[in-house]
Design a protein around this motif. Structure first.
Motif, mmCIF file in Angstrom:
data_model
loop_
_atom_site.group_PDB
_atom_site.id
_atom_site.type_symbol
_atom_site.label_atom_id
_atom_site.label_comp_id
_atom_site.label_asym_id
_atom_site.label_seq_id
_atom_site.Cartn_x
_atom_site.Cartn_y
_atom_site.Cartn_z
ATOM 1 N N THR A 54 0.861 -1.266 0.367
ATOM 2 C CA THR A 54 0.255 -0.060 0.149
ATOM 3 C C THR A 54 0.671 1.169 0.126
ATOM 4 N N ALA A 55 0.820 2.249 -0.473
ATOM 5 C CA ALA A 55 1.326 3.413 -0.736
ATOM 6 C C ALA A 55 0.741 4.433 -1.071
ATOM 7 N N PHE A 56 0.854 5.064 -0.121
ATOM 8 C CA PHE A 56 0.145 6.438 0.005
ATOM 9 C C PHE A 56 -0.344 7.203 -0.898
ATOM 10 N N THR A 57 -1.612 8.450 -1.432
ATOM 11 C CA THR A 57 -1.427 8.997 -2.483
ATOM 12 C C THR A 57 -1.030 8.998 -2.995
ATOM 13 N N ALA A 58 0.278 10.284 -1.569
ATOM 14 C CA ALA A 58 1.324 11.326 -2.182
ATOM 15 C C ALA A 58 2.386 10.858 -2.753
ATOM 16 N N GLU A 59 2.757 9.064 -2.400
ATOM 17 C CA GLU A 59 3.584 8.770 -3.206
ATOM 18 C C GLU A 59 3.326 8.637 -4.748
ATOM 19 N N GLU A 60 1.971 7.666 -5.029
ATOM 20 C CA GLU A 60 1.800 7.419 -6.017
ATOM 21 C C GLU A 60 1.480 8.413 -6.967
ATOM 22 N N ASP A 61 1.489 9.772 -6.728
ATOM 23 C CA ASP A 61 1.286 10.930 -6.969
ATOM 24 C C ASP A 61 2.436 10.917 -7.991
ATOM 25 N N ARG A 62 3.475 10.979 -7.818
ATOM 26 C CA ARG A 62 5.248 11.296 -7.494
ATOM 27 C C ARG A 62 5.359 9.892 -8.085
ATOM 28 N N MET A 63 5.078 8.947 -8.195
ATOM 29 C CA MET A 63 5.145 8.194 -8.824
ATOM 30 C C MET A 63 5.340 8.409 -9.780
ATOM 31 N N LEU A 64 3.744 8.908 -10.737
ATOM 32 C CA LEU A 64 3.419 8.854 -11.947
ATOM 33 C C LEU A 64 3.645 10.240 -12.349
ATOM 34 N N LYS A 65 4.197 10.883 -11.488
ATOM 35 C CA LYS A 65 4.643 12.191 -12.878
ATOM 36 C C LYS A 65 6.806 11.675 -12.746
ATOM 37 N N THR A 66 7.178 10.776 -12.054
ATOM 38 C CA THR A 66 8.535 10.652 -12.429
ATOM 39 C C THR A 66 8.756 9.349 -12.727
ATOM 40 N N ALA A 67 7.989 8.851 -13.262
ATOM 41 C CA ALA A 67 8.267 7.283 -13.471
ATOM 42 C C ALA A 67 8.723 7.251 -15.030
ATOM 43 N N THR A 68 9.553 6.772 -15.401
ATOM 44 C CA THR A 68 9.669 7.162 -17.051
ATOM 45 C C THR A 68 10.402 5.726 -17.467
ATOM 46 N N THR A 69 10.616 4.826 -16.337
ATOM 47 C CA THR A 69 10.943 3.458 -17.102
ATOM 48 C C THR A 69 10.427 2.287 -16.161
ATOM 49 N N VAL A 70 10.457 0.712 -17.099
ATOM 50 C CA VAL A 70 9.859 -0.221 -16.420
ATOM 51 C C VAL A 70 11.072 -0.239 -14.962
ATOM 52 N N ASP A 71 12.011 -0.261 -14.892
ATOM 53 C CA ASP A 71 12.644 -0.091 -13.594
ATOM 54 C C ASP A 71 12.776 0.529 -12.415
ATOM 55 N N ASP A 72 11.311 2.369 -13.392
ATOM 56 C CA ASP A 72 11.260 3.317 -12.310
ATOM 57 C C ASP A 72 10.036 2.515 -11.757
ATOM 58 N N LEU A 73 9.003 2.034 -12.000
ATOM 59 C CA LEU A 73 8.032 1.165 -11.331
ATOM 60 C C LEU A 73 8.209 0.090 -10.073
ATOM 61 N N SER A 74 9.770 -0.839 -11.088
ATOM 62 C CA SER A 74 10.027 -2.247 -9.975
ATOM 63 C C SER A 74 10.514 -1.391 -8.592
ATOM 64 N N ARG A 75 11.262 -0.491 -8.689
ATOM 65 C CA ARG A 75 12.520 0.675 -8.031
ATOM 66 C C ARG A 75 10.845 1.165 -6.992
ATOM 67 N N PHE A 76 9.576 1.405 -6.978
ATOM 68 C CA PHE A 76 8.674 2.355 -6.527
ATOM 69 C C PHE A 76 8.627 0.933 -5.573
ATOM 70 N N LEU A 77 7.691 0.047 -5.982
ATOM 71 C CA LEU A 77 6.912 -0.738 -5.901
ATOM 72 C C LEU A 77 7.723 -1.314 -4.498
ATOM 73 N N ILE A 78 9.526 -1.883 -4.741
ATOM 74 C CA ILE A 78 10.777 -2.330 -3.800
ATOM 75 C C ILE A 78 9.894 -1.341 -2.703
ATOM 76 N N GLU A 79 10.528 0.558 -2.802
ATOM 77 C CA GLU A 79 10.729 1.373 -1.703
ATOM 78 C C GLU A 79 9.011 1.272 -0.629
ATOM 79 N N ILE A 80 8.308 0.771 -1.542
ATOM 80 C CA ILE A 80 7.033 0.622 -0.830
ATOM 81 C C ILE A 80 6.709 -0.483 0.209
ATOM 82 N N GLY A 81 7.505 -1.069 -0.175
ATOM 83 C CA GLY A 81 7.759 -2.725 0.306
ATOM 84 C C GLY A 81 8.375 -2.515 1.826
ATOM 85 N N ARG A 82 9.131 -1.416 1.711
ATOM 86 C CA ARG A 82 9.822 -1.339 3.308
ATOM 87 C C ARG A 82 8.802 -0.797 4.496
ATOM 88 N N TYR A 83 7.735 -0.074 3.605
ATOM 89 C CA TYR A 83 7.504 0.226 5.291
ATOM 90 C C TYR A 83 6.800 -0.855 6.714
#
Length: 83
Positions: A54-83
């Motif tokens: 689960t990600a906070f809406t602000a985190e998802e919004d930030r990711m949607l604005k900054t993610a440009t590659t497939v790896d960006d999505l993977s890194r985002f999911l790994i990042e929110i998985g650490r909480y």
């Protein structure tokens, strides 16, 4: 949840969105693959559910604005998985 498991899930879901197109890698640009903002948002929501994240809406919004590659999505999911 390992990095490889997240990467595999991201690749599998993108492949399904692209109708089983597998000729992309981690550095592939999401827009060049034909994914728009709604596709990326759907991808993130689906993968959060699949991976039990689960990600906070602000985190998802930030990711949607900054993610440009497939790896960006993977890194985002790994990042929110650490909480």
């Amino acid at each position: 949840m390992t990095k490889d498991a997240v990467r595999t899930a991201v690749h599998r879901f993108i492949s399904r969105l692209l109708e089983n197109q597998d000729d992309f890698d981690d550095n592939s640009n999401l827009v060049q693959l034909g994914l728009d903002k709604e596709d990326i948002q759907e991808l993130v929501f689906h993968l959060e559910d699949q991976l039990g994240l689960t990600a906070f809406t602000a985190e998802e919004d930030r990711m949607l604005k900054t993610a440009t590659t497939v790896d960006d999505l993977s890194r985002f999911l790994i990042e929110i998985g650490r909480y």
